[in-house]
Enzyme design. Structure first.
Site, PDB file in Angstrom:
ATOM      1  N   ASP A   1       0.795  -1.045  -0.035  1.00 48.37           N
ATOM      2  CA  ASP A   1      -0.167  -0.243   0.106  1.00 48.37           C
ATOM      3  C   ASP A   1       1.431   1.415  -0.207  1.00 48.37           C
ATOM      4  O   ASP A   1       2.149   1.117  -0.134  1.00 48.37           O
ATOM      5  CB  ASP A   1      -1.231  -0.247   1.175  1.00 48.37           C
ATOM      6  CG  ASP A   1      -1.741   1.071   1.205  1.00 48.37           C
ATOM      7  OD1 ASP A   1      -2.382   1.582   0.652  1.00 48.37           O
ATOM      8  OD2 ASP A   1      -2.333   1.582   1.868  1.00 48.37           O
TER       9      ASP A   1
ATOM     10  N   ASP B   1      -0.614   5.152   0.710  1.00 43.37           N
ATOM     11  CA  ASP B   1      -0.466   5.873   2.617  1.00 43.37           C
ATOM     12  C   ASP B   1      -0.288   4.974   3.764  1.00 43.37           C
ATOM     13  O   ASP B   1      -0.950   3.897   3.749  1.00 43.37           O
ATOM     14  CB  ASP B   1      -1.921   6.052   1.891  1.00 43.37           C
ATOM     15  CG  ASP B   1      -1.628   7.442   1.182  1.00 43.37           C
ATOM     16  OD1 ASP B   1      -0.792   8.227   0.726  1.00 43.37           O
ATOM     17  OD2 ASP B   1      -2.731   7.694  -0.621  1.00 43.37           O
TER      18      ASP B   1
ATOM     19  N   ASP C   1      -1.161  -0.958   5.805  1.00 46.68           N
ATOM     20  CA  ASP C   1      -1.089  -0.338   7.578  1.00 46.68           C
ATOM     21  C   ASP C   1      -3.133  -0.189   8.109  1.00 46.68           C
ATOM     22  O   ASP C   1      -3.144  -0.312   9.249  1.00 46.68           O
ATOM     23  CB  ASP C   1      -1.641   1.200   7.424  1.00 46.68           C
ATOM     24  CG  ASP C   1      -1.817   1.772   6.603  1.00 46.68           C
ATOM     25  OD1 ASP C   1      -2.581   1.834   5.250  1.00 46.68           O
ATOM     26  OD2 ASP C   1      -2.688   2.519   6.750  1.00 46.68           O
TER      27      ASP C   1
END
Length: 260
Positions: free
Chosen positions: A13, A15, A209
């Protein structure tokens, strides 16, 4: 759990893993360099459909991260690939920005509001009530409803912004038609990314995240999953979910020595 040194295909990922509010997360540059220098394949995933891979590459470069455009896979690209597979050379009425329209042009789709095969909703900086009204009427007339991702809000320096999922909910409320979401947590995005890399889930790992998007979609795609605590999900929240990541680390900096 697999030995991470055996992972040949790394999906990450963007961000919360590599950058946070435009600032690189410490260790992200070292991790990217190690994956590339070791001969592994890398693909950076994002649900954001605003930008083209070239745009995102430039934004990451400005933050000090070297990520080539061909190493980026967006929900816009996954959506375009999905539509090309489902209905080749079709047509779509699009609410979105260059990242989405460029991806659809890339698979020979016609962008039109004249009896389109699909209404495709992505992110835009300014959602137009006229566009939303047009989308509602086209769906009522039989256009199929596709959405790049289900994210209800997006970040900004001023705070949260209504995003794709929130606008999709309004259109669904007006039409009674729910969209098909292509982006995470749909494992379809993971599988399309793996096909792009020429990889297989058995030798791939997804770093994210968020438990509710990155981890669950990686798990459902059959990949090893790595949760980093540098973004949304906190350590104490992991136990709230009925599934677990394969591994948990503070950040990608902890992965550098595990990629050999």
């Amino acid at each position: 759990m697999k030995d991470l040194k055996a992972i040949e295909y790394w999906l990450s990922d963007m961000d919360g893993v590599l950058v946070h509010e435009g600032v690189p997360i410490p260790g992200a540059d070292a991790f990217l360099s190690k994956v590339v220098s070791s001969g592994r394949r890398l693909l950076v995933l994002t649900n954001n459909s605003l930008y083209t891979p070239r745009d995102l590459s430039a934004r990451l470069a400005a933050a000090g991260l070297d990520v080539r455009p061909e190493w980026i896979w967006t929900s816009a690209l996954a959506t375009a690939q999905f539509l090309a597979d489902q209905r080749p050379h079709g047509s779509a009425y699009v609410i979105g920005e260059a990242g989405l329209t460029t991806a659809l042009h890339g698979v020979d789709y016609i962008l039109s509001d004249l009896n389109p095969d699909y209404v495709v909703l992505g992110e835009t900086r300014n959602y137009s009530f006229d566009q939303i009204t047009r989308a509602v009427r086209l769906i009522e007339r039989g256009a199929r409803f596709i959405c790049t991702n289900p994210d209800p809000v997006g970040p900004s320096q001023e705070g949260s912004l209504p995003a794709c999922g929130a606008v999709a909910a309004m259109i669904t409320r007006a039409t009674g038609v729910a969209p098909y979401f292509v982006g995470k947590p749909n494992p379809l995005m993971m599988r399309s990314a793996l096909r792009r890399m020429g990889g297989h889930s058995e030798s791939a790992a997804m770093i994210g995240d968020r438990m509710d998007t990155d981890v669950v979609s990686g798990m459902e795609a059959g990949m090893e999953t790595v949760l980093v605590l540098s973004g949304v999900t906190r350590r104490h929240e992991i136990e709230r979910f009925p599934y677990r990541p394969s591994r948990v680390f503070d950040s990608v900096a902890d992965l550098v020595e595990m990629v050999e």
